[in-house]
Design a protein around this motif. Structure first.
Motif, PDB file in Angstrom:
ATOM      1  N   LEU A   1       0.818  -1.208   0.000  1.00  0.00           N
ATOM      2  CA  LEU A   1       0.000   0.000   0.000  1.00  0.00           C
ATOM      3  C   LEU A   1       0.856   1.264   0.000  1.00  0.00           C
ATOM      4  CD1 LEU A   1      -2.676  -1.119   2.603  1.00  0.00           C
ATOM      5  CD2 LEU A   1      -3.095  -0.727   0.174  1.00  0.00           C
ATOM      6  N   ASP A   2       2.087   1.158   0.498  1.00  0.00           N
ATOM      7  CA  ASP A   2       2.976   2.315   0.580  1.00  0.00           C
ATOM      8  C   ASP A   2       3.988   2.358  -0.563  1.00  0.00           C
ATOM      9  OD1 ASP A   2       1.756   2.969   3.031  1.00  0.00           O
ATOM     10  OD2 ASP A   2       3.083   1.586   4.092  1.00  0.00           O
ATOM     11  N   THR A   3       3.806   1.483  -1.556  1.00  0.00           N
ATOM     12  CA  THR A   3       4.728   1.407  -2.686  1.00  0.00           C
ATOM     13  C   THR A   3       4.113   2.130  -3.880  1.00  0.00           C
ATOM     14  OG1 THR A   3       5.499  -0.757  -1.912  1.00  0.00           O
ATOM     15  CG2 THR A   3       6.009  -0.163  -4.178  1.00  0.00           C
ATOM     16  N   LEU A   4       4.904   2.941  -4.534  1.00  0.00           N
ATOM     17  CA  LEU A   4       4.352   3.662  -5.679  1.00  0.00           C
ATOM     18  C   LEU A   4       4.438   2.816  -6.937  1.00  0.00           C
ATOM     19  CD1 LEU A   4       3.034   6.217  -6.689  1.00  0.00           C
ATOM     20  CD2 LEU A   4       5.301   7.152  -7.144  1.00  0.00           C
ATOM     21  N   ALA A   5       5.584   2.796  -7.580  1.00  0.00           N
ATOM     22  CA  ALA A   5       5.710   2.097  -8.859  1.00  0.00           C
ATOM     23  C   ALA A   5       6.148   0.653  -8.663  1.00  0.00           C
ATOM     24  CB  ALA A   5       6.703   2.823  -9.756  1.00  0.00           C
ATOM     25  N   ILE A   6       5.456  -0.276  -9.322  1.00  0.00           N
ATOM     26  CA  ILE A   6       5.850  -1.680  -9.378  1.00  0.00           C
ATOM     27  C   ILE A   6       6.053  -2.017 -10.850  1.00  0.00           C
ATOM     28  CG2 ILE A   6       5.163  -4.071  -8.902  1.00  0.00           C
ATOM     29  CD1 ILE A   6       3.403  -2.981  -6.642  1.00  0.00           C
ATOM     30  N   GLU A   7       7.288  -2.304 -11.213  1.00  0.00           N
ATOM     31  CA  GLU A   7       7.607  -2.541 -12.622  1.00  0.00           C
ATOM     32  C   GLU A   7       8.337  -3.859 -12.841  1.00  0.00           C
ATOM     33  OE1 GLU A   7       9.846   0.908 -13.662  1.00  0.00           O
ATOM     34  OE2 GLU A   7       8.085   2.216 -13.779  1.00  0.00           O
ATOM     35  N   ASN A   8       8.401  -4.693 -11.788  1.00  0.00           N
ATOM     36  CA  ASN A   8       9.150  -5.952 -11.912  1.00  0.00           C
ATOM     37  C   ASN A   8       8.349  -7.168 -11.475  1.00  0.00           C
ATOM     38  OD1 ASN A   8       9.073  -5.372  -9.207  1.00  0.00           O
ATOM     39  ND2 ASN A   8      11.275  -5.447  -8.866  1.00  0.00           N
ATOM     40  N   PHE A   9       7.009  -7.033 -11.420  1.00  0.00           N
ATOM     41  CA  PHE A   9       6.198  -8.206 -11.117  1.00  0.00           C
ATOM     42  C   PHE A   9       5.883  -8.896 -12.446  1.00  0.00           C
ATOM     43  CE2 PHE A   9       2.477 -10.695 -10.018  1.00  0.00           C
ATOM     44  CZ  PHE A   9       2.863 -11.220  -8.793  1.00  0.00           C
ATOM     45  N   VAL A  10       6.360 -10.103 -12.576  1.00  0.00           N
ATOM     46  CA  VAL A  10       6.301 -10.804 -13.857  1.00  0.00           C
ATOM     47  C   VAL A  10       4.880 -10.837 -14.410  1.00  0.00           C
ATOM     48  CG1 VAL A  10       6.803 -12.975 -15.040  1.00  0.00           C
ATOM     49  CG2 VAL A  10       8.264 -12.208 -13.164  1.00  0.00           C
ATOM     50  N   SER A  11       4.733 -10.464 -15.668  1.00  0.00           N
ATOM     51  CA  SER A  11       3.487 -10.416 -16.449  1.00  0.00           C
ATOM     52  C   SER A  11       2.741  -9.099 -16.284  1.00  0.00           C
ATOM     53  CB  SER A  11       2.527 -11.582 -16.128  1.00  0.00           C
ATOM     54  OG  SER A  11       1.744 -11.316 -14.984  1.00  0.00           O
ATOM     55  N   VAL A  12       3.151  -8.266 -15.321  1.00  0.00           N
ATOM     56  CA  VAL A  12       2.535  -6.949 -15.143  1.00  0.00           C
ATOM     57  C   VAL A  12       3.614  -5.908 -15.424  1.00  0.00           C
ATOM     58  CG1 VAL A  12       1.359  -5.378 -13.565  1.00  0.00           C
ATOM     59  CG2 VAL A  12       0.956  -7.847 -13.397  1.00  0.00           C
ATOM     60  N   LYS A  13       3.529  -5.239 -16.569  1.00  0.00           N
ATOM     61  CA  LYS A  13       4.598  -4.323 -16.968  1.00  0.00           C
ATOM     62  C   LYS A  13       4.788  -3.201 -15.954  1.00  0.00           C
ATOM     63  CE  LYS A  13       4.364  -5.120 -21.962  1.00  0.00           C
ATOM     64  NZ  LYS A  13       4.124  -4.503 -23.302  1.00  0.00           N
ATOM     65  N   GLU A  14       3.695  -2.609 -15.518  1.00  0.00           N
ATOM     66  CA  GLU A  14       3.788  -1.560 -14.511  1.00  0.00           C
ATOM     67  C   GLU A  14       2.435  -1.366 -13.839  1.00  0.00           C
ATOM     68  OE1 GLU A  14       4.382   2.423 -15.998  1.00  0.00           O
ATOM     69  OE2 GLU A  14       3.871   1.789 -18.025  1.00  0.00           O
ATOM     70  N   THR A  15       2.495  -1.063 -12.555  1.00  0.00           N
ATOM     71  CA  THR A  15       1.286  -0.746 -11.800  1.00  0.00           C
ATOM     72  C   THR A  15       1.709   0.049 -10.582  1.00  0.00           C
ATOM     73  OG1 THR A  15      -0.722  -1.652 -10.779  1.00  0.00           O
ATOM     74  CG2 THR A  15       1.323  -2.874 -10.425  1.00  0.00           C
TER      75      THR A  15
END
Length: 529
Positions: free
Chosen positions: A249-263
Motif C-alpha cells: 500500500l505504501d509502494t508507488l511504482a511496481i515494474e518488476n512483477f512478472v506479467s505486469v509491466k507496470e502498476t
C-alpha cells in the motif's frame, strides 16, 4: 482541460448518476480558479443531471462543493482533483448522485449510527498515492451520514495554510479543528478511531468463530497468495491482518512483477484483495496479532483487541516496516519534517532543501525523484560506497542539485520545536561532526521484520526474522511463515508471493498427515482432489 478520451470515459460514468446534483464553486481571480472553473464546466456539460453555479461563500478559494439537490448531502474540494485524485472526483460525483457505495453492510450501519457532528479536513498532495483512500473513505462516510462533513485540501494550492498549521506530511486529517491522524487510512480504520467501543465488540465476535484449518496472519502479497492456495484446496481458511495489502500500500511504482509491466502499489493491493475474495476466505481486517500459542491440538492467535482465533495450522506473513535511524529528533519531528515516503510528502518541500538517508535503491530513487521538486538534495550514506544499481547511480550523479556524502553517520535531527531545521552527521573516517541546514529528512534505510510479538515463541534470527526451512516451516511444527518477515533473501513482491504459495502447500501437507481425530474426520485427500 480533459483529454477527449478521458472526457468520453467520464461521460459514460456519469450516466450512472440517478439523482440531480449541483456543483457550487467559490472562485477568486487566480489562474488556478480559472483552471478549476474550466474543469467544472466541462464536467457539467457531460450530464443533464449536473448543474453549475458560483456563490463565493466558501472559506477557501478556489474551491467547490458537490451537493445532492434538495438534501444536506455534499462533498467539498479545495483542490483541483486531478492526478491521483481524479478517481476521488469521479466517485464523489457518482456517489452524491445516488450510485451505491461499496462498503460492507455492517460498516455502513456503523457509520449511520455514529452519534455526533464531525467536520473533517483532509490535506493531500496530488502526487500522493496514499491520499485517495483517505479522501474516498471520508467522502463515502459523509454521504452515508450527513453529520460528517469533509473538505479535501490540496496543500500545494493552500501553501499559507499548510505553513501555518505545520503540515509536512500527507495525507493529514483534522477533525473539528484538532489533529486526527496521518497516513493511509481506510474507512474501517477511521471508524475504529471514532467508535472507540468497536474494537472490543469486534473481538468478542471474532472469538466465537469456529477453528480454521489454516489461519494466515498478515494480508500482504505472501498472505494473499497463501490464502488463495489454501482456499483452492477447499479447506477452512482465514486471514487476520493489521491492514490488507501490507507494505504494498505504501509502494508507488511496481515494474518488476512478472506479467505486469507496470502498476502502482495501491492498485496491486486492491487486485490482491479482489482475488482473495473470489474464494471462500474469511478476511478479518484491522486486527493486529499479539500472541501465538498452542492449546491442545489447536493453535491460538490472540489480537491486541483481545480476540482469540483458533486454527489447526498457522502461516505467519506479517511483513516488514520502514527502518528508523533511531537518533535524537527523529521521533519528535516525524511528520513534521521527518518523512518516509518521498512520493507522498515530496511536494510539501517544493523549493526547500532536504536530505535523504540511505544509499540503496530506495534512497537513490528517492533522491532522484525529490531533485525534480525541491531546491537541493543531500544524500547521506553510512557506507563508503552507494549500494544502488549502477543505472540509478549514473542518473543521481548527473543531477546538479544533489550532493552525495558517503562514509557518514547521521547522529541527530535538528528542529525548532515545531519542524525540522537540519541534521547532524559524523564523518566516520575523521570523527568530525557536520551540520546541514534543511527542511526535510527522508529516511530510506531498509526494513524491520514485524516479528517482535513472536519473541520467545519460535526461532528468530538476531535481526528479528523468522527462521524457516525450505518448506517455509518454522521451529514449531504446524506453524509456517512467508515473505519479508522470514529469513528468505531478497525482499521482493514476486518472491513473497511464491513463498506464500509454498507455505500454504506445506501447511496443507501438514494437515493431511495429522491423525484422523485431529482433523475432525475430514477427508483431506478428497478435498485435495
Amino acid at each position: 482541460m480533459l483529454e477527449a478520451t478521458l472526457k468520453k470515459q467520464l461521460q459514460a460514468y456519469l450516466e450512472k448518476v440517478v439523482q440531480p446534483i449541483e456543483i457550487v464553486a467559490s472562485l477568486d481571480a487566480s489562474p488556478k480558479a480559472r483552471e478549476m472553473e474550466e474543469l467544472l464546466k466541462e464536467i457539467t456539460s457531460l450530464s443533464a443531471k449536473i448543474s453549475y453555479r458560483e456563490d463565493g461563500n466558501a472559506t477557501r478559494k478556489p474551491s467547490f462543493a458537490i451537493n445532492r439537490v434538495g438534501t444536506d448531502i455534499g462533498i467539498e474540494f479545495a483542490a483541483i482533483p486531478l492526478g491521483h485524485e481524479f478517481t476521488s472526483l469521479v466517485l464523489a460525483l457518482l456517489q452524491v448522485g445516488g450510485h451505491p457505495i461499496k462498503f460492507d453492510e455492517a460498516v455502513i450501519e456503523q457509520i449511520k449510527n455514529l452519534d455526533g457532528d464531525y467536520v473533517f479536513e483532509a490535506f493531500i498532495s496530488l502526487s500522493c498515492h496514499n491520499c485517495p483512500e483517505v479522501v474516498q473513505s471520508l467522502n463515502s462516510m459523509s454521504i452515508i451520514n450527513p453529520r460528517i462533513k469533509v473538505t479535501t485540501i490540496d496543500g500545494g494550492l493552500f501553501k499559507d495554510e499548510v505553513e501555518s498549521r505545520q503540515i509536512l506530511a500527507v495525507p493529514m486529517m483534522f477533525l473539528n479543528g484538532e489533529h486526527f491522524g496521518q497516513g493511509r487510512m481506510s474507512a474501517e480504520e477511521i471508524l475504529a478511531k471514532l467508535d472507540t467501543g468497536a474494537g472490543k465488540r469486534k473481538a468478542a465476535e471474532l472469538s466465537k468463530k469456529e477453528a480454521f484449518d489454516v489461519l494466515i496472519v498478515g494480508g500482504g502479497p505472501a498472505g494473499a497468495a497463501a490464502a488463495i492456495y489454501a482456499a483452492r484446496k477447499g479447506i477452512r481458511t482465514g486471514v487476520v491482518a493489521d491492514r490488507f495489502g501490507g507494505q504494498v500500500l505504501d509502494t508507488l511504482a511496481i515494474e518488476n512483477f512478472v506479467s505486469v509491466k507496470e502498476t502502482e502499489g495501491p492498485k496491486f493491493a486492491v487486485s490482491l484483495e479482489e482475488h482473495v475474495k473470489h474464494y471462500d476466505v474469511d478476511i478479518m481486517n484491522l486486527q493486529r496479532a499479539s500472541k501465538l500459542e498452542k492449546s491442545g491440538q489447536l493453535f491460538e492467535v490472540t489480537t491486541e483487541d483481545g480476540a482469540v482465533l483458533k486454527s489447526k495450522s498457522v502461516i505467519l506473513s506479517t511483513g516488514a516496516r520502514w527502518r528508523e535511524i533511531n537518533v535524537p529528533g527523529e521521533k519528535e519531528y516525524k511528520n513534521h519534517g521527518v518523512a518516509y515516503c518521498p512520493h507522498c510528502d515530496g511536494p510539501l518541500f517544493k523549493g526547500k532543501r532536504v536530505s535523504v538517508i540511505g544509499g540503496g535503491n530506495s534512497g537513490v530513487e528517492a533522491a532522484i525523484d525529490l531533485a525534480g521538486i525541491v531546491e537541493h538534495v543531500t544524500l547521506i550514506e553510512f557506507g563508503n560506497e552507494l549500494r544502488a544499481d549502477a543505472v540509478l547511480q549514473r542518473k543521481l550523479y548527473s543531477l546538479k542539485n544533489v550532493d552525495v556524502i558517503k562514509g557518514a553517520q547521521t547522529t541527530e535531527v535538528l528542529g525548532d520545536g515545531k519542524k525540522v531545521t537540519g541534521l547532524v552527521y559524523k564523518d566516520r573516517a575523521s570523527g568530525e561532526l557536520h551540520t546541514v541546514e534543511l527542511a526535510g529528512v527522508f529516511v530510506q534505510i531498509g526494513l524491520i521484520p514485524n516479528a517482535e510479538w513472536l519473541k520467545g515463541t519460535l526461532e528468530l534470527t538476531p535481526h528479528g526474522e523468522i527462521e524457516v526451512d525450505a518448506r517455509g516451516e518454522t521451529s514449531i511444527p504446524g506453524v509456517f511463515a512467508a515473505g519479508d518477515v522470514t529469513t528468505v533473501p531478497f525482499k521482493q513482491i514476486v518472491i513473497a508471493v511464491g513463498e506464500g504459495a509454498k507455505a500454504s502447500l506445506a501447511a496443507f501437507d501438514y494437515l493431511m498427515r495429522l491423525p484422523t481425530e485431529e482433523t475432525d474426520a475430514v477427508d483431506m485427500e478428497a478435498k485435495a482432489a
